[in-house]
Write a protein that holds these residues in place. Structure first.
Motif, PDB file in Angstrom:
ATOM      1  N   PRO A 184       0.805  -1.237   0.000  1.00  0.00           N
ATOM      2  CA  PRO A 184       0.000   0.000   0.000  1.00  0.00           C
ATOM      3  C   PRO A 184       0.834   1.281   0.000  1.00  0.00           C
ATOM      4  CG  PRO A 184      -0.944  -1.603   1.497  1.00  0.00           C
ATOM      5  CD  PRO A 184       0.370  -2.168   1.050  1.00  0.00           C
ATOM      6  N   ALA A 185       1.903   1.315   0.804  1.00  0.00           N
ATOM      7  CA  ALA A 185       2.734   2.521   0.871  1.00  0.00           C
ATOM      8  C   ALA A 185       3.459   2.766  -0.447  1.00  0.00           C
ATOM      9  CB  ALA A 185       3.737   2.406   2.015  1.00  0.00           C
ATOM     10  N   THR A 186       3.974   1.702  -1.039  1.00  0.00           N
ATOM     11  CA  THR A 186       4.667   1.829  -2.323  1.00  0.00           C
ATOM     12  C   THR A 186       3.698   2.230  -3.423  1.00  0.00           C
ATOM     13  OG1 THR A 186       6.269   0.127  -1.675  1.00  0.00           O
ATOM     14  CG2 THR A 186       6.097   0.620  -4.014  1.00  0.00           C
ATOM     15  N   LEU A 187       2.527   1.619  -3.416  1.00  0.00           N
ATOM     16  CA  LEU A 187       1.500   1.955  -4.405  1.00  0.00           C
ATOM     17  C   LEU A 187       1.081   3.418  -4.267  1.00  0.00           C
ATOM     18  CD1 LEU A 187      -0.374   1.000  -6.656  1.00  0.00           C
ATOM     19  CD2 LEU A 187      -2.018   0.269  -4.899  1.00  0.00           C
ATOM     20  N   LEU A 188       0.975   3.897  -3.024  1.00  0.00           N
ATOM     21  CA  LEU A 188       0.609   5.298  -2.783  1.00  0.00           C
ATOM     22  C   LEU A 188       1.691   6.229  -3.327  1.00  0.00           C
ATOM     23  CD1 LEU A 188      -1.296   7.380  -1.525  1.00  0.00           C
ATOM     24  CD2 LEU A 188      -0.020   7.124   0.624  1.00  0.00           C
ATOM     25  N   ALA A 189       2.955   5.858  -3.141  1.00  0.00           N
ATOM     26  CA  ALA A 189       4.061   6.672  -3.654  1.00  0.00           C
ATOM     27  C   ALA A 189       4.001   6.763  -5.175  1.00  0.00           C
ATOM     28  CB  ALA A 189       5.403   6.089  -3.209  1.00  0.00           C
ATOM     29  N   ILE A 190       3.665   5.661  -5.832  1.00  0.00           N
ATOM     30  CA  ILE A 190       3.539   5.652  -7.298  1.00  0.00           C
ATOM     31  C   ILE A 190       2.389   6.558  -7.729  1.00  0.00           C
ATOM     32  CG2 ILE A 190       3.012   4.208  -9.303  1.00  0.00           C
ATOM     33  CD1 ILE A 190       4.398   1.885  -7.831  1.00  0.00           C
ATOM     34  N   ILE A 191       1.282   6.484  -7.011  1.00  0.00           N
ATOM     35  CA  ILE A 191       0.136   7.350  -7.312  1.00  0.00           C
ATOM     36  C   ILE A 191       0.527   8.817  -7.147  1.00  0.00           C
ATOM     37  CG2 ILE A 191      -2.160   8.070  -6.506  1.00  0.00           C
ATOM     38  CD1 ILE A 191      -2.645   5.116  -5.727  1.00  0.00           C
ATOM     39  N   GLY A 192       1.265   9.110  -6.053  1.00  0.00           N
ATOM     40  CA  GLY A 192       1.727  10.479  -5.824  1.00  0.00           C
ATOM     41  C   GLY A 192       2.659  10.959  -6.916  1.00  0.00           C
ATOM     42  N   PHE A 193       3.518  10.063  -7.367  1.00  0.00           N
ATOM     43  CA  PHE A 193       4.451  10.381  -8.444  1.00  0.00           C
ATOM     44  C   PHE A 193       3.687  10.756  -9.715  1.00  0.00           C
ATOM     45  CE2 PHE A 193       6.979   8.943 -12.121  1.00  0.00           C
ATOM     46  CZ  PHE A 193       8.150   9.656 -11.919  1.00  0.00           C
ATOM     47  N   ILE A 194       2.675   9.973 -10.039  1.00  0.00           N
ATOM     48  CA  ILE A 194       1.876  10.229 -11.239  1.00  0.00           C
ATOM     49  C   ILE A 194       1.136  11.565 -11.114  1.00  0.00           C
ATOM     50  CG2 ILE A 194      -0.109   9.436 -12.595  1.00  0.00           C
ATOM     51  CD1 ILE A 194       0.740   6.553 -11.851  1.00  0.00           C
ATOM     52  N   ILE A 195       0.563  11.822  -9.946  1.00  0.00           N
ATOM     53  CA  ILE A 195      -0.189  13.066  -9.726  1.00  0.00           C
ATOM     54  C   ILE A 195       0.711  14.281  -9.919  1.00  0.00           C
ATOM     55  CG2 ILE A 195      -1.328  14.488  -7.970  1.00  0.00           C
ATOM     56  CD1 ILE A 195      -2.497  11.905  -6.804  1.00  0.00           C
ATOM     57  N   ILE A 196       1.892  14.278  -9.276  1.00  0.00           N
ATOM     58  CA  ILE A 196       2.798  15.425  -9.365  1.00  0.00           C
ATOM     59  C   ILE A 196       3.314  15.601 -10.790  1.00  0.00           C
ATOM     60  CG2 ILE A 196       4.972  16.413  -8.542  1.00  0.00           C
ATOM     61  CD1 ILE A 196       4.499  15.029  -5.879  1.00  0.00           C
ATOM     62  N   CYS A 197       3.602  14.493 -11.459  1.00  0.00           N
ATOM     63  CA  CYS A 197       4.074  14.579 -12.852  1.00  0.00           C
ATOM     64  C   CYS A 197       3.016  15.239 -13.745  1.00  0.00           C
ATOM     65  CB  CYS A 197       4.404  13.185 -13.388  1.00  0.00           C
ATOM     66  SG  CYS A 197       5.989  12.532 -12.815  1.00  0.00           S
ATOM     67  N   ILE A 198       1.765  14.857 -13.549  1.00  0.00           N
ATOM     68  CA  ILE A 198       0.683  15.445 -14.348  1.00  0.00           C
ATOM     69  C   ILE A 198       0.570  16.940 -14.063  1.00  0.00           C
ATOM     70  CG2 ILE A 198      -1.826  15.511 -14.677  1.00  0.00           C
ATOM     71  CD1 ILE A 198      -1.834  12.462 -14.195  1.00  0.00           C
ATOM     72  N   LEU A 199       0.625  17.313 -12.786  1.00  0.00           N
ATOM     73  CA  LEU A 199       0.520  18.722 -12.402  1.00  0.00           C
ATOM     74  C   LEU A 199       1.668  19.538 -12.995  1.00  0.00           C
ATOM     75  CD1 LEU A 199      -0.485  18.319  -8.631  1.00  0.00           C
ATOM     76  CD2 LEU A 199      -1.945  19.137 -10.500  1.00  0.00           C
ATOM     77  N   MET A 200       2.875  18.988 -12.957  1.00  0.00           N
ATOM     78  CA  MET A 200       4.037  19.706 -13.484  1.00  0.00           C
ATOM     79  C   MET A 200       3.983  19.793 -15.004  1.00  0.00           C
ATOM     80  SD  MET A 200       7.206  18.700 -10.992  1.00  0.00           S
ATOM     81  CE  MET A 200       8.103  20.124 -11.578  1.00  0.00           C
ATOM     82  N   ALA A 201       3.494  18.746 -15.644  1.00  0.00           N
ATOM     83  CA  ALA A 201       3.377  18.751 -17.104  1.00  0.00           C
ATOM     84  C   ALA A 201       2.383  19.815 -17.569  1.00  0.00           C
ATOM     85  CB  ALA A 201       2.950  17.373 -17.605  1.00  0.00           C
ATOM     86  N   ARG A 202       1.414  20.096 -16.704  1.00  0.00           N
ATOM     87  CA  ARG A 202       0.411  21.112 -17.023  1.00  0.00           C
ATOM     88  C   ARG A 202       0.775  22.480 -16.446  1.00  0.00           C
ATOM     89  NH1 ARG A 202      -4.238  19.172 -19.142  1.00  0.00           N
ATOM     90  NH2 ARG A 202      -5.357  21.056 -18.495  1.00  0.00           N
ATOM     91  N   ASN A 203       2.031  22.586 -15.923  1.00  0.00           N
ATOM     92  CA  ASN A 203       2.557  23.854 -15.389  1.00  0.00           C
ATOM     93  C   ASN A 203       1.690  24.441 -14.276  1.00  0.00           C
ATOM     94  OD1 ASN A 203       4.817  24.006 -17.195  1.00  0.00           O
ATOM     95  ND2 ASN A 203       3.397  24.615 -18.818  1.00  0.00           N
ATOM     96  N   VAL A 204       1.166  23.581 -13.430  1.00  0.00           N
ATOM     97  CA  VAL A 204       0.366  24.028 -12.285  1.00  0.00           C
ATOM     98  C   VAL A 204       1.297  24.558 -11.193  1.00  0.00           C
ATOM     99  CG1 VAL A 204      -1.235  23.320 -10.460  1.00  0.00           C
ATOM    100  CG2 VAL A 204      -1.457  22.376 -12.780  1.00  0.00           C
ATOM    101  N   LYS A 205       1.040  25.764 -10.731  1.00  0.00           N
ATOM    102  CA  LYS A 205       1.870  26.348  -9.672  1.00  0.00           C
ATOM    103  C   LYS A 205       1.641  25.611  -8.356  1.00  0.00           C
ATOM    104  CE  LYS A 205       1.953  30.962 -11.742  1.00  0.00           C
ATOM    105  NZ  LYS A 205       1.549  32.383 -11.609  1.00  0.00           N
ATOM    106  N   GLY A 206       2.736  25.389  -7.641  1.00  0.00           N
ATOM    107  CA  GLY A 206       2.619  24.671  -6.378  1.00  0.00           C
ATOM    108  C   GLY A 206       2.349  23.194  -6.582  1.00  0.00           C
ATOM    109  N   ALA A 207       2.862  22.637  -7.687  1.00  0.00           N
ATOM    110  CA  ALA A 207       2.594  21.232  -8.025  1.00  0.00           C
ATOM    111  C   ALA A 207       3.038  20.281  -6.916  1.00  0.00           C
ATOM    112  CB  ALA A 207       3.297  20.875  -9.339  1.00  0.00           C
ATOM    113  N   PHE A 208       4.200  20.516  -6.331  1.00  0.00           N
ATOM    114  CA  PHE A 208       4.703  19.643  -5.270  1.00  0.00           C
ATOM    115  C   PHE A 208       3.759  19.644  -4.066  1.00  0.00           C
ATOM    116  CE2 PHE A 208       9.408  19.954  -6.677  1.00  0.00           C
ATOM    117  CZ  PHE A 208       9.251  18.832  -7.474  1.00  0.00           C
ATOM    118  N   LEU A 209       3.392  20.845  -3.610  1.00  0.00           N
ATOM    119  CA  LEU A 209       2.521  20.954  -2.433  1.00  0.00           C
ATOM    120  C   LEU A 209       1.155  20.335  -2.704  1.00  0.00           C
ATOM    121  CD1 LEU A 209       1.986  22.022   0.404  1.00  0.00           C
ATOM    122  CD2 LEU A 209       1.275  24.191  -0.622  1.00  0.00           C
ATOM    123  N   ILE A 210       0.561  20.659  -3.849  1.00  0.00           N
ATOM    124  CA  ILE A 210      -0.752  20.107  -4.204  1.00  0.00           C
ATOM    125  C   ILE A 210      -0.681  18.583  -4.298  1.00  0.00           C
ATOM    126  CG2 ILE A 210      -2.532  20.008  -5.995  1.00  0.00           C
ATOM    127  CD1 ILE A 210      -1.790  22.918  -6.697  1.00  0.00           C
TER     128      ILE A 210
END
Length: 448
Positions: A184-210
């Protein structure tokens, strides 16, 4: 004409005069918005620095969080008020890795001794800045090695992120291997990785925090993150202080262990972090002169040296300038008022420290994983067609993650550069600084 100029100066408010807002083509509203933007962009360190580094070094989590926030606030305020630059500061990620996994890890130091080394490095940084030796060191190190150090640190930090996420694990047969992705913890980290990558690809400000916030919320449903039960899980009505770490540094123990092996490493990495970021962000703000130099850079360097001492005193790893300051500059920040705004917001964040207890390591590890991608861009400045430059750069960047040590990577790279230049008759590419640093690194490898 002179009378009109005098009248205009008299009409300016204190903040305009002190921070030279009109002179730099800015105003109060713009600077405050820029400061808010910078805070949002780098506030992720409130969760990442304690969760990924300080606690791993043995620092109590509550004090680690308070020390992280307070050191960022004080240092950023200092940079804004004294140096009048739109630069935010906080405990560094690269230095945090050195602090936790090299000093308190492979070297076996306790966190009190490591803090002593951090404080001494700040003193050394101060002496170097006052005597202008800093400038000589930076100018004396070849650009190819500076680029390689940045890339190497990025790979090193990413390696730590993948390891802490459980995506890679130790393996007897292959040294490292793939982890249990169903955990579960590893799977959550992968989900978080995907979320942040999408936010950064879309140039969302504060991508890391969000990304950290969204991943934590998902983690609550997965049973990985703690579910809040009261208002006290969100806010502290009395701001916590780093009482467990304040002034607990052990300077004498750090001196006895060996200044060359620990203080030299911190100081060099801190120098590169500060100089590179200060020049890059100041350039974006249009504050550099025609020669690409920053007028009054010594004030910024002195602020950086005091910031390092502040970190050691409060209980955080070395404080350095953050590249996220560029986000505030992009919003129009040009003066120290931007930094003052960011610093005040960090002070306000002290009331929100209970939130850090809700954020699992799986939600912050993705930030480290992604940083490698952001820092590896410097590799384009390395000339691999020239073996005398390509090989030292390669050794520098590859040995950092392979030896799990930034200083070892620098040692191999600097020594190789000096030796290869000498044996190929390219001694003109060398200077006294490189000879001295190479000798110091040889001594380090011998006594390590």
């Amino acid at each position: 004409m002179e009378l009109k100029k005098k009248e205009n100066n008299e009409n300016k408010g204190f903040l305009d005069k002190y921070f030279r807002l009109s002179e730099r083509g800015s105003n109060l509203k713009t600077e405050m918005l820029a400061g808010l933007t910078t805070f949002i962009a780098m506030s992720y360190i409130i969760f990442v620095i304690p969760g990924q580094f300080l606690v791993a070094a043995g620092v109590p989590k509550g004090a680690a969080t308070a020390a992280t926030i307070l050191s960022a606030a004080v240092a950023t305020l200092l940079m804004g008020i004294y140096a009048n630059l739109p630069l935010a500061m906080g405990p560094g990620l690269g230095i945090g890795a050195v602090f936790a996994f090299v000093m308190c890890g492979s070297m076996g130091l306790n966190w009190q001794t490591a803090l002593g080394a951090v404080f001494i490095s700040g003193v050394v940084f101060f002496i170097l800045a006052v005597t202008n030796i800093t400038k000589s060191i930076i100018e004396g190190i070849p650009k190819v090695l500076k680029s390689a150090i940045g890339v190497g640190i990025g790979l090193y930090i990413s390696f730590i992120g993948f390891k802490n996420a459980g995506i890679i694990i130790a393996s007897k047969g292959t040294i490292v291997g793939i982890g249990n992705l169903k955990d579960p913890a590893t799977l959550l980290a992968i989900i978080g990785f995907i979320i942040i990558c999408i936010l950064m690809a879309r140039n969302v400000k504060g991508a890391f925090l969000i990304g950290i916030v969204l991943t934590t919320i998902i983690g609550m449903f997965m049973g990985v993150a703690k579910v809040p039960t009261s208002i006290h899980d969100f806010i502290s009505f009395i701001p916590p202080l780093p009482t467990d770490t304040f002034a607990k540094l052990n300077v004498m123990a750090a001196v006895k262990y060996g200044l060359v092996s620990i203080v030299f490493t911190i100081t060099i990495v801190d120098l590169f972090d500060n100089i590179g970021t200060i020049i890059a962000v100041s350039g974006k703000a249009g504050l550099l002169d025609e020669n690409g130099n920053l007028p009054g850079i010594n004030r910024a360097l002195l602020s950086g040296s005091f910031a390092a001492m502040i970190g050691g005193l409060l209980g955080a790893c070395t404080v350095t300038t953050y590249l996220e300051s560029a986000s505030g500059v992009a919003e129009g920040g040009k003066t120290g008022l931007t930094s003052v705004t960011t610093g005040v917001l960090f002070l306000c964040a002290l009331f929100l420290t209970p939130l850090t207890a809700l954020v699992p390591g799986a939600a912050t590890a993705p930030v480290l994983m992604i940083l490698g991608c952001l820092m590896i861009s410097e590799i384009v400045h390395i000339n691999f067609t020239d073996f005398t430059e390509g090989m030292p750069a390669f050794l520098t960047l590859i040995m950092m993650p392979l030896t799990f040590s930034i200083v070892e990577g620098m040692s191999f790279g600097f020594i190789a550069y000096t030796v290869l230049k000498l044996v190929t008759g390219k001694h003109k590419d060398l200077n006294p600084i490189m000879y001295a640093l190479s000798i110091l690194f040889i001594i380090h490898l011998v006594i390590a």
